[in-house]
Design a protein around this motif. Structure first.
Motif, PDB file in Angstrom:
ATOM      1  N   GLU A 181      49.089  47.624  18.804  1.00  0.00           N
ATOM      2  CA  GLU A 181      48.487  48.410  20.081  1.00  0.00           C
ATOM      3  C   GLU A 181      47.270  48.703  19.935  1.00  0.00           C
ATOM      4  N   ILE A 182      47.251  48.705  19.029  1.00  0.00           N
ATOM      5  CA  ILE A 182      45.644  48.409  18.552  1.00  0.00           C
ATOM      6  C   ILE A 182      44.754  46.929  18.576  1.00  0.00           C
ATOM      7  N   PHE A 183      45.481  45.984  18.183  1.00  0.00           N
ATOM      8  CA  PHE A 183      45.488  44.834  18.145  1.00  0.00           C
ATOM      9  C   PHE A 183      44.915  44.166  19.302  1.00  0.00           C
ATOM     10  N   PHE A 184      46.157  44.780  20.291  1.00  0.00           N
ATOM     11  CA  PHE A 184      45.802  44.333  21.612  1.00  0.00           C
ATOM     12  C   PHE A 184      44.793  44.813  22.153  1.00  0.00           C
ATOM     13  N   ALA A 185      44.748  46.457  21.625  1.00  0.00           N
ATOM     14  CA  ALA A 185      43.306  47.323  22.536  1.00  0.00           C
ATOM     15  C   ALA A 185      42.136  46.960  21.787  1.00  0.00           C
ATOM     16  N   ILE A 186      41.946  46.192  21.235  1.00  0.00           N
ATOM     17  CA  ILE A 186      40.648  45.361  20.325  1.00  0.00           C
ATOM     18  C   ILE A 186      40.601  44.155  21.102  1.00  0.00           C
ATOM     19  N   GLY A 187      41.950  43.482  21.594  1.00  0.00           N
ATOM     20  CA  GLY A 187      41.966  42.252  22.034  1.00  0.00           C
ATOM     21  C   GLY A 187      40.644  42.529  22.817  1.00  0.00           C
ATOM     22  N   ARG A 188      41.383  43.308  24.097  1.00  0.00           N
ATOM     23  CA  ARG A 188      40.898  43.282  25.398  1.00  0.00           C
ATOM     24  C   ARG A 188      39.486  43.388  24.917  1.00  0.00           C
ATOM     25  N   PHE A 189      38.888  44.710  24.218  1.00  0.00           N
ATOM     26  CA  PHE A 189      37.142  44.669  24.577  1.00  0.00           C
ATOM     27  C   PHE A 189      36.544  43.560  24.205  1.00  0.00           C
ATOM     28  N   PHE A 190      37.019  42.485  23.273  1.00  0.00           N
ATOM     29  CA  PHE A 190      36.629  41.158  22.610  1.00  0.00           C
ATOM     30  C   PHE A 190      36.495  39.689  23.793  1.00  0.00           C
ATOM     31  N   ILE A 191      38.249  39.959  24.897  1.00  0.00           N
ATOM     32  CA  ILE A 191      37.960  39.754  25.728  1.00  0.00           C
ATOM     33  C   ILE A 191      36.587  39.774  26.942  1.00  0.00           C
ATOM     34  N   LEU A 192      36.666  41.044  26.907  1.00  0.00           N
ATOM     35  CA  LEU A 192      35.584  41.998  28.222  1.00  0.00           C
ATOM     36  C   LEU A 192      34.228  41.405  27.744  1.00  0.00           C
ATOM     37  N   VAL A 193      34.205  41.356  26.431  1.00  0.00           N
ATOM     38  CA  VAL A 193      32.730  40.716  25.798  1.00  0.00           C
ATOM     39  C   VAL A 193      32.368  39.556  25.965  1.00  0.00           C
ATOM     40  N   ALA A 194      33.405  38.395  25.483  1.00  0.00           N
ATOM     41  CA  ALA A 194      33.289  36.932  26.238  1.00  0.00           C
ATOM     42  C   ALA A 194      33.078  36.552  27.379  1.00  0.00           C
ATOM     43  N   SER A 195      33.464  37.980  28.670  1.00  0.00           N
ATOM     44  CA  SER A 195      33.535  37.772  29.623  1.00  0.00           C
ATOM     45  C   SER A 195      31.856  37.515  30.764  1.00  0.00           C
ATOM     46  N   ALA A 196      31.626  36.527  30.506  1.00  0.00           N
ATOM     47  CA  ALA A 196      30.255  35.621  31.209  1.00  0.00           C
ATOM     48  C   ALA A 196      30.012  36.328  32.459  1.00  0.00           C
ATOM     49  N   PHE A 197      30.742  36.443  33.402  1.00  0.00           N
ATOM     50  CA  PHE A 197      30.175  37.536  34.756  1.00  0.00           C
ATOM     51  C   PHE A 197      31.322  39.022  34.941  1.00  0.00           C
ATOM     52  N   THR A 198      30.012  39.844  35.653  1.00  0.00           N
ATOM     53  CA  THR A 198      30.697  41.006  36.134  1.00  0.00           C
ATOM     54  C   THR A 198      32.025  40.589  36.962  1.00  0.00           C
ATOM     55  N   ILE A 199      33.313  41.363  36.734  1.00  0.00           N
ATOM     56  CA  ILE A 199      34.142  41.661  38.045  1.00  0.00           C
ATOM     57  C   ILE A 199      34.101  43.077  38.503  1.00  0.00           C
ATOM     58  N   LYS A 200      34.797  41.971  40.018  1.00  0.00           N
ATOM     59  CA  LYS A 200      34.713  43.108  41.093  1.00  0.00           C
ATOM     60  C   LYS A 200      35.792  42.906  41.583  1.00  0.00           C
ATOM     61  N   GLN A 201      36.975  41.398  41.196  1.00  0.00           N
ATOM     62  CA  GLN A 201      37.842  41.684  41.958  1.00  0.00           C
ATOM     63  C   GLN A 201      38.843  41.280  41.414  1.00  0.00           C
ATOM     64  N   VAL A 202      40.776  41.930  41.441  1.00  0.00           N
ATOM     65  CA  VAL A 202      41.130  41.827  40.900  1.00  0.00           C
ATOM     66  C   VAL A 202      41.654  39.732  40.194  1.00  0.00           C
ATOM     67  N   ASP A 203      41.318  39.522  41.503  1.00  0.00           N
ATOM     68  CA  ASP A 203      42.131  38.101  41.046  1.00  0.00           C
ATOM     69  C   ASP A 203      40.791  37.544  39.747  1.00  0.00           C
ATOM     70  N   GLN A 204      39.360  37.735  39.536  1.00  0.00           N
ATOM     71  CA  GLN A 204      38.905  37.928  38.601  1.00  0.00           C
ATOM     72  C   GLN A 204      39.270  38.146  37.258  1.00  0.00           C
ATOM     73  N   ILE A 205      39.962  39.106  36.836  1.00  0.00           N
ATOM     74  CA  ILE A 205      40.553  39.698  36.111  1.00  0.00           C
ATOM     75  C   ILE A 205      40.750  38.170  34.867  1.00  0.00           C
ATOM     76  N   PRO A 206      40.738  38.035  34.137  1.00  0.00           N
ATOM     77  CA  PRO A 206      41.345  36.484  32.764  1.00  0.00           C
ATOM     78  C   PRO A 206      42.677  37.493  33.132  1.00  0.00           C
ATOM     79  N   GLN A 207      43.225  36.215  33.149  1.00  0.00           N
ATOM     80  CA  GLN A 207      44.576  36.476  32.567  1.00  0.00           C
ATOM     81  C   GLN A 207      45.455  37.017  31.601  1.00  0.00           C
ATOM     82  N   LEU A 208      44.312  36.308  30.698  1.00  0.00           N
ATOM     83  CA  LEU A 208      44.642  36.999  28.683  1.00  0.00           C
ATOM     84  C   LEU A 208      44.037  38.090  28.817  1.00  0.00           C
TER      85      LEU A 208
END
Length: 482
Positions: free
Chosen positions: A167-194
């Protein structure tokens, strides 16, 4: 996309709900151990949060500023993680009142902070905060589980630790995925599949941790059942040993009593038989001398008859002591039995000028051995007569009462004597204990023996200068014991 994400949440909610009800009914069926209120509440809160979040995704329009139900859902997730952490802490020590208050305050603070972030923050900031809080809770759980394992090792706790690390691994992984995103997410379809994959994986690991906790308690129930079975078997053995010990003591007591009785029987029978032998020798001498007068002859024969009757009475009184065979019972009319006893004792009653008072209820019937009950009543009546025999009083009185008491019949025989000395009362029913110069000390002991064999009870009440009352209570149908 929204429908697919909702289905993921609904599936996890249904799995956790099934786990909750399965464990609830399992623990309800036994009383050895109860599941912890913390983790059962955590599981239930998690189920509600998953359902609310799943429905919220379907109706979501703008993920940057979602509806209030997302604050509710995330509050449920926060409370579920908090309760799970408290459960892990409760494994090591009881949760203090101070910790409980702090936990409740933290929930209020979370609601205020998250609602502000819902209104003024972004999807990324909210997700980062939830991932950070989740990581703190998982580290707390891992720490508490590690302490518990040192004291009481368990594979289920190890599995839960593994789930927490994941759970810690996946929680931290979610944080880094957001940091790596180059744009602001405003719609559900914009959420990275990862990010969706890591979020669902984190929830799956959380479900596995609940399963591990259920396995941990099932493990403890199994241990408790084994311990209970061992204790039950040990108790049975102790009871068997107790029964054997009691039987041995009873046998030893009966052997000792039998030896004492043998000595008493020999002593008592020697008296009438010795007297009879002397009278017979005296009679033979007078016959050989031809100097036997009718008066002397009558005196000798009367003495022989008395001695013979005494010996027969001793043997008759002792006979039932060793009668271990099945008792032959009949329907006995207590009124008729008392009338028969009074007829036998009437000569002595008239001789001692004793007034008899009889008060019997109607339909006093018991199923018992008539001969033995007659022996009990006659013995008690003779004792009352003996008490009054040497009493220098005009109003000598014996009162016999018979009545129904519940499902039993109670008979009482009371005399108007001086009562029994307090020192003697404690030994009234003991074998070979007597205050009579000519008694064997088996009369009351034998009465209790007979009454007990019939499933009844016998006792007395005695007061100075007011007399003594003996009570005999018998069931309507005797339950015999050997």
């Amino acid at each position: 996309m929204k429908l697919l994400i909702s289905i993921y949440f609904f599936i996890l909610a249904i799995i956790q709900m099934g786990l909750f009800f399965g464990i609830y009914h399992y623990y309800r069926s036994q009383n050895l151990l109860r599941p912890s209120l913390y983790w059962m509440s955590s599981l239930l809160v998690s189920v509600v949060g998953l359902f609310i979040f799943g429905f919220g995704i379907i109706t979501l329009q703008n993920i940057a500023n979602p509806e209030f139900n997302f604050t509710v859902a995330n509050t449920f997730f926060y409370v579920a993680a908090l309760l799970q952490g408290l459960f892990c802490q409760s494994l090591n020590h009881e949760i203090s009142k101070r910790v409980k208050i702090s936990a409740a305050v933290s929930v209020i603070i979370f609601i205020v902070v998250f609602e502000s972030m819902r209104l003024y923050g972004s999807f990324e900031s909210r997700t980062a905060v939830m991932a950070f809080l989740a990581s703190i809770f998982y580290c707390w759980q891992i720490y508490e589980l590690g302490k518990k394992k040192k004291v009481s090792p368990s594979k289920q706790l190890v599995y839960m630790q593994y789930a927490n690390f994941a759970e810690i691994f996946f929680a931290i992984g979610r944080f880094f995925i957001l940091v790596a995103s180059a744009f602001t997410i405003k719609q559900v379809d914009q959420i990275p599949q990862l990010l969706i994959l890591f979020t669902i994986s984190q929830l799956v690991m959380n479900t596995l941790s609940y399963i591990a906790i259920g396995g941990y308690w099932a493990e403890h129930v199994t241990i408790a059942n084994i311990r209970s079975a061992n204790e039950t078997e040990s108790t049975k053995k102790l009871l068997q040993e107790r029964d054997l010990l009691i039987a041995s003591l009873l046998k030893a007591n009966k052997t000792a009593s039998t030896g004492a009785l043998s000595a008493s029987i020999a002593h008592e029978l020697n008296q009438p038989l010795g007297a009879s032998s002397l009278n017979i020798q005296f009679l033979q001498k007078k016959l050989s001398e031809g100097s036997l007068s009718p008066a002397l002859q009558k005196e000798i024969l009367d003495s022989l008859l008395i001695d013979n009757q005494r010996a027969a009475s001793i043997i008759r009184s002792l006979r039932s002591i060793f009668a271990d065979e099945k008792i032959v019972s009949t329907k006995v009319d207590i009124a008729e039995l008392i009338d028969l006893v009074l007829t036998i004792a009437s000569p002595e009653i008239a001789k001692q000028n004793i007034q008899m008072v009889l008060n019997l209820e109607n339909n006093l019937f018991v199923t018992a051995n008539k001969g033995e009950l007659q022996q009990v009543l006659l013995n008690l009546l003779n004792n009352a007569i003996d008490v009054l025999k040497n009493l220098d009083a005009v109003d000598k009185k014996i009162t016999i009462l018979g009545q129904h008491v519940g499902s039993d019949i109670q008979i009482s025989i009371a005399d108007s004597g001086l009562g029994i000395d307090s020192e003697v009362q404690a030994h009234m029913f003991e074998l070979l204990s007597t205050t009579k110069s000519s008694g064997m000390g088996i009369g009351l002991w034998l009465c209790r023996h007979i009454v007990s064999r019939h499933g009844g009870s016998i006792w007395f009440e005695s007061y100075a200068d007011k007399g003594t009352t003996f009570f005999v209570r018998l069931p309507l149908v005797a339950v015999y014991s050997i």
